[in-house]
Design a protein around this motif. Sequence first.
Motif, PDB file in Angstrom:
ATOM      1  N   UNK A 144       0.841  -1.192   0.000  1.00  0.00           N
ATOM      2  CA  UNK A 144       0.000   0.000   0.000  1.00  0.00           C
ATOM      3  C   UNK A 144       0.865   1.226   0.000  1.00  0.00           C
ATOM      4  N   UNK A 145       0.361   2.333  -0.555  1.00  0.00           N
ATOM      5  CA  UNK A 145       1.164   3.537  -0.605  1.00  0.00           C
ATOM      6  C   UNK A 145       1.430   4.068   0.794  1.00  0.00           C
ATOM      7  N   UNK A 146       2.641   4.467   0.995  1.00  0.00           N
ATOM      8  CA  UNK A 146       3.005   5.057   2.280  1.00  0.00           C
ATOM      9  C   UNK A 146       2.924   6.554   2.208  1.00  0.00           C
ATOM     10  N   UNK A 197       5.116   4.976  -2.946  1.00  0.00           N
ATOM     11  CA  UNK A 197       4.864   4.029  -4.038  1.00  0.00           C
ATOM     12  C   UNK A 197       3.490   4.316  -4.628  1.00  0.00           C
ATOM     13  N   UNK A 198       3.432   4.356  -5.961  1.00  0.00           N
ATOM     14  CA  UNK A 198       2.147   4.644  -6.606  1.00  0.00           C
ATOM     15  C   UNK A 198       2.094   3.943  -7.961  1.00  0.00           C
ATOM     16  N   UNK A 202      -5.047  -4.601  -8.555  1.00  0.00           N
ATOM     17  CA  UNK A 202      -5.167  -4.965  -7.139  1.00  0.00           C
ATOM     18  C   UNK A 202      -4.851  -3.769  -6.257  1.00  0.00           C
ATOM     19  N   UNK A 203      -3.758  -3.100  -6.563  1.00  0.00           N
ATOM     20  CA  UNK A 203      -3.384  -1.898  -5.813  1.00  0.00           C
ATOM     21  C   UNK A 203      -4.473  -0.837  -5.913  1.00  0.00           C
ATOM     22  N   UNK A 204      -5.015  -0.679  -7.133  1.00  0.00           N
ATOM     23  CA  UNK A 204      -6.024   0.357  -7.354  1.00  0.00           C
ATOM     24  C   UNK A 204      -7.278   0.089  -6.522  1.00  0.00           C
ATOM     25  N   UNK A 205      -7.731  -1.146  -6.505  1.00  0.00           N
ATOM     26  CA  UNK A 205      -8.955  -1.467  -5.785  1.00  0.00           C
ATOM     27  C   UNK A 205      -8.769  -1.408  -4.273  1.00  0.00           C
ATOM     28  N   UNK A 210       5.855  10.772  -4.668  1.00  0.00           N
ATOM     29  CA  UNK A 210       7.314  10.863  -4.672  1.00  0.00           C
ATOM     30  C   UNK A 210       7.918  10.616  -6.048  1.00  0.00           C
ATOM     31  N   UNK A 211       7.348   9.670  -6.806  1.00  0.00           N
ATOM     32  CA  UNK A 211       7.996   9.314  -8.072  1.00  0.00           C
ATOM     33  C   UNK A 211       7.630  10.233  -9.235  1.00  0.00           C
TER      34      UNK A 211
END
Length: 459
Positions: free
Chosen positions: A3-5, A19-20, A26-29, A221-222
């Motif tokens: 998960x994004x910090x 992180x994005x 999966x990350x999006x949901x 961040x990125x």
Amino acid sequence: MTAPSTAPASSRGGRWIQQWDPEDETFWKQTGEKVARRNLAFSVLSEHIGFSIWTLWSVLVLFMGPEYGLTPADKFLLTSMVTLVGAVVRVPYTFAVAVFGGRNWTIISAGLLLVPSIAAFAVMKPGTSFATFLCVGLLAGIGGGNFASSMTNINAFFPLRKKGWALGLNAGGGNIGVAAIQLVALAVIGASGGPRVLLGIYIPLIVVAAVLAALFMDNIENVRNDTGAAKDAARDGHTWIMSVLYIGTFGSFIGYSFAFGQVLTNQFGRTPLQATYLTFIGPLLGSLIRPVGGWLADKYGGAKITLYNYVAMAAATAVLVAASMQKSLPLFVTAFVVLFSLTGIGNGSTFKMIPGIFQAKALAKGLEGEAAVKYGRRLSGASMGLIGAVGALGGVGINMAFRQSFLSYGSGTGAFVAFLAYYALCFALTWAVYLRRAAPAIPTTAAAEAKPQLSYAEV
């Protein structure tokens, strides 16, 4: 997927997501969508107020009666210069997101809106020179930059399949700021209030927007500052083709937003109150329908929606020419409101095309997966600022065209004929570059020839 910090980066202060990856479903949901929607909501608020301050002088000139000593040509020149500044500052505002972070720059850019608001409050009275009004009006142009930084920021938060809807909603919510300040002005005029009352309402709202951005938004961040991306975007022919098309859509929207009230007062003899009763309708509908343009582009393809939209814009403009020559106010207002709505659809469809074009080029270069996503995001983010800036220059052209038309013919008819010709040009350009069957899809490399290509018609 982690998960994004939101822990602060060690070398950079503020609220930073480490992180994005919105393209990962999966990350999006699980986490991405919630975070992206929250940032979208507060980005819209700040951009909304930025649009209100940018178009502030389109309302203030209606308050400025004979006692201010300004001619119709002076007022068109004033609003043209405000539009010009708003267009120019969009370029640095685009890259400010990567330098400061989306959240941090939203706080700064919202706070900067206090400068033109307080300055206008100080000088807004009869007896002030036109030069002073012009200088203070130029300050309001910084409100136009909020759009570019907001769009660049939101572009990074959403996956490609959602960009049309998200960018349309972001821009549409911001565009409503044009109608909102006209509605507030209507209430102020109706209550026999002056322009300083209007400014007194917006100054605290600016503070609220900045505080909410600080509390609820994030930086990614990125998303790094990449001057090479700006150079690459400027060298790409699609950036300038899309700029021409965006002049026709957004340039029309912002230009008409500044000019509509003045056309009604100068050509049809409406009082400021009567004009204000009508002027908010077009920008309101044009703003509300912009997400629909993005949604249609997601479903049917941005190029197709843009093409058909230009046909409709040309037809509405032809009706405006006829209404102007016949001096028919009901027909004129109806056609103008329809044209406003069409600019909103076109705004949504053209901006949807931008990330699609660069994603398609990434595939044509043989890039896949995350590499293709990064390439498309890098160039589309950089090009959005340039396209947004050039597109806003269309608003300058529209106000200058009206100014010259009134000086030469005593009406806006000549200007509408010029706009009709421009929409025809945009139709031809959209068809020739993005939809013509004989046109090659995307310039390909040898490595990419064996891979499925995304044609321009699909963007």
